[in-house]
Write a protein that holds these residues in place. Structure first.
Motif, PDB file in Angstrom:
ATOM      1  N   THR A  45      -5.324   7.349  22.789  1.00  0.00           N
ATOM      2  CA  THR A  45      -4.710   6.104  23.267  1.00  0.00           C
ATOM      3  C   THR A  45      -3.269   5.905  22.819  1.00  0.00           C
ATOM      4  O   THR A  45      -2.577   5.060  23.375  1.00  0.00           O
ATOM      5  CB  THR A  45      -5.530   4.864  22.844  1.00  0.00           C
ATOM      6  OG1 THR A  45      -5.783   4.917  21.448  1.00  0.00           O
ATOM      7  CG2 THR A  45      -6.818   4.776  23.618  1.00  0.00           C
ATOM      8  N   SER A  46      -2.785   6.633  21.846  1.00  0.00           N
ATOM      9  CA  SER A  46      -1.395   6.459  21.404  1.00  0.00           C
ATOM     10  C   SER A  46      -0.543   7.686  21.686  1.00  0.00           C
ATOM     11  O   SER A  46       0.508   7.860  21.082  1.00  0.00           O
ATOM     12  CB  SER A  46      -1.355   6.139  19.905  1.00  0.00           C
ATOM     13  OG  SER A  46      -1.949   4.892  19.662  1.00  0.00           O
TER      14      SER A  46
ATOM     15  N   HIS B 278     -14.272   3.011  18.650  1.00  0.00           N
ATOM     16  CA  HIS B 278     -14.024   3.523  20.003  1.00  0.00           C
ATOM     17  C   HIS B 278     -14.853   2.785  21.046  1.00  0.00           C
ATOM     18  O   HIS B 278     -14.332   2.411  22.092  1.00  0.00           O
ATOM     19  CB  HIS B 278     -14.371   5.018  20.100  1.00  0.00           C
ATOM     20  CG  HIS B 278     -13.529   5.911  19.239  1.00  0.00           C
ATOM     21  ND1 HIS B 278     -13.199   7.187  19.632  1.00  0.00           N
ATOM     22  CD2 HIS B 278     -12.976   5.750  18.021  1.00  0.00           C
ATOM     23  CE1 HIS B 278     -12.477   7.765  18.685  1.00  0.00           C
ATOM     24  NE2 HIS B 278     -12.336   6.903  17.688  1.00  0.00           N
TER      25      HIS B 278
ATOM     26  N   HIS C 104      -9.504   1.695  20.113  1.00  0.00           N
ATOM     27  CA  HIS C 104      -8.793   2.919  20.454  1.00  0.00           C
ATOM     28  C   HIS C 104      -9.780   3.976  20.933  1.00  0.00           C
ATOM     29  O   HIS C 104     -10.978   3.844  20.755  1.00  0.00           O
ATOM     30  CB  HIS C 104      -7.977   3.466  19.269  1.00  0.00           C
ATOM     31  CG  HIS C 104      -8.802   4.033  18.156  1.00  0.00           C
ATOM     32  ND1 HIS C 104      -9.122   3.310  17.040  1.00  0.00           N
ATOM     33  CD2 HIS C 104      -9.359   5.255  17.982  1.00  0.00           C
ATOM     34  CE1 HIS C 104      -9.842   4.059  16.230  1.00  0.00           C
ATOM     35  NE2 HIS C 104     -10.011   5.253  16.782  1.00  0.00           N
TER      36      HIS C 104
ATOM     37  N   ASP D 126       2.990   9.708  20.349  1.00  0.00           N
ATOM     38  CA  ASP D 126       2.547  10.709  19.378  1.00  0.00           C
ATOM     39  C   ASP D 126       3.704  11.579  18.910  1.00  0.00           C
ATOM     40  O   ASP D 126       4.828  11.451  19.379  1.00  0.00           O
ATOM     41  CB  ASP D 126       1.420  11.568  19.959  1.00  0.00           C
ATOM     42  CG  ASP D 126       1.893  12.509  21.055  1.00  0.00           C
ATOM     43  OD1 ASP D 126       2.968  12.274  21.626  1.00  0.00           O
ATOM     44  OD2 ASP D 126       1.194  13.486  21.329  1.00  0.00           O
TER      45      ASP D 126
ATOM     46  N   HIS E 116      -3.625   8.360  17.934  1.00  0.00           N
ATOM     47  CA  HIS E 116      -4.193   7.016  18.075  1.00  0.00           C
ATOM     48  C   HIS E 116      -4.076   6.291  16.740  1.00  0.00           C
ATOM     49  O   HIS E 116      -3.769   6.895  15.725  1.00  0.00           O
ATOM     50  CB  HIS E 116      -5.648   7.037  18.577  1.00  0.00           C
ATOM     51  CG  HIS E 116      -6.648   7.559  17.608  1.00  0.00           C
ATOM     52  ND1 HIS E 116      -7.182   8.819  17.705  1.00  0.00           N
ATOM     53  CD2 HIS E 116      -7.227   7.004  16.513  1.00  0.00           C
ATOM     54  CE1 HIS E 116      -8.033   9.008  16.717  1.00  0.00           C
ATOM     55  NE2 HIS E 116      -8.082   7.916  15.982  1.00  0.00           N
TER      56      HIS E 116
ATOM     57  N   HIS F  35      -3.729   9.424  12.719  1.00  0.00           N
ATOM     58  CA  HIS F  35      -2.934   8.195  12.748  1.00  0.00           C
ATOM     59  C   HIS F  35      -1.493   8.437  12.314  1.00  0.00           C
ATOM     60  O   HIS F  35      -0.563   7.914  12.931  1.00  0.00           O
ATOM     61  CB  HIS F  35      -3.547   7.118  11.843  1.00  0.00           C
ATOM     62  CG  HIS F  35      -4.970   6.795  12.159  1.00  0.00           C
ATOM     63  ND1 HIS F  35      -5.747   6.026  11.320  1.00  0.00           N
ATOM     64  CD2 HIS F  35      -5.776   7.138  13.189  1.00  0.00           C
ATOM     65  CE1 HIS F  35      -6.967   5.904  11.828  1.00  0.00           C
ATOM     66  NE2 HIS F  35      -7.003   6.576  12.961  1.00  0.00           N
TER      67      HIS F  35
ATOM     68  N   ASN G  50      -9.790   9.923  27.994  1.00  0.00           N
ATOM     69  CA  ASN G  50     -10.027   9.430  26.640  1.00  0.00           C
ATOM     70  C   ASN G  50     -11.517   9.503  26.286  1.00  0.00           C
ATOM     71  O   ASN G  50     -11.884   9.866  25.170  1.00  0.00           O
ATOM     72  CB  ASN G  50      -9.512   7.996  26.490  1.00  0.00           C
ATOM     73  CG  ASN G  50      -8.055   7.960  26.111  1.00  0.00           C
ATOM     74  OD1 ASN G  50      -7.701   8.225  24.980  1.00  0.00           O
ATOM     75  ND2 ASN G  50      -7.194   7.656  27.079  1.00  0.00           N
TER      76      ASN G  50
END
Length: 187
Positions: A49-50, A39, A45, A54, A137, A131, A72
């Motif tokens: 961040t994703s 991080h 990430h 998601d 993320h 993940h 974040n």
């Protein structure tokens, strides 16, 4: 007679294990390694961040904007707080179970093995949950993110297996044993 039986039962209770505090410490330390390295230092990430891809509908906070990076960073802080609490709890449980020869405990293969197991469990749970399942993320986003995520899971499995083997190679540790006995784990 009942009192004698009760006292006998108390006298044969199993000693407290260092397995639980070792695993909890490993989870916290594994989380810190992830948060600090991935991080903060590598900036691959953050916690959210994703979220534009998601699986649970969390609002996307673009880490390339000030407001997105602020959110974040806030969630990275929540993550680090959980890691910090795991380390404190692990240390507290370890301290409560070890009454003699604390230095020998820290040199024990058993404790370090269980800590590696905890770190590996952190990787496996975090890798599968964040993940894969939630998709909030990835280890490193982009065209090869599946390979990075898979490597993170493989590292977790290797840490669990290696930690388990390491703790098995140490001598059993009885935290309540009197100082000077030879039941401690070897370095």
């Amino acid at each position: 007679m009942a009192t004698s039986l009760g006292e006998a039962r108390v006298g044969i209770s199993r000693p407290a294990s260092i397995q639980l505090p070792g695993i909890v410490l490993g989870v916290g330390m594994g989380g810190f390694a992830d948060g600090i390295l991935l991080h903060q230092l590598l900036r691959w990430h953050h916690m959210l961040t994703s979220t534009d891809h998601d699986r649970i509908g969390v609002k996307y906070y673009d880490p390339h904007t000030v407001s997105g990076l602020e959110m974040n960073t806030l969630w990275d802080g929540v993550f680090h707080t959980v890691c910090w609490l795991a380390v404190l709890i692990g240390l507290g449980v370890l301290y409560s179970r070890v009454t003699h020869d604390r230095l020998r405990v820290w040199a024990s293969r058993v404790l370090w093995g269980w800590m590696l197991v905890g770190w590996g469990l952190f990787n496996l749970v975090e890798g599968l949950l964040d993940h894969q399942i939630l998709g909030i993320h990835h280890v490193r986003g982009g065209p090869h993110q599946a390979w990075w995520d898979a490597a993170f899971l493989v590292l977790g499995a290797v840490l669990v297996a290696g930690g388990y083997l390491l703790q098995r190679s140490g001598r059993p540790f009885d935290p309540s044993a009197a100082a000077g006995r030879t039941e401690g784990g070897r370095a």
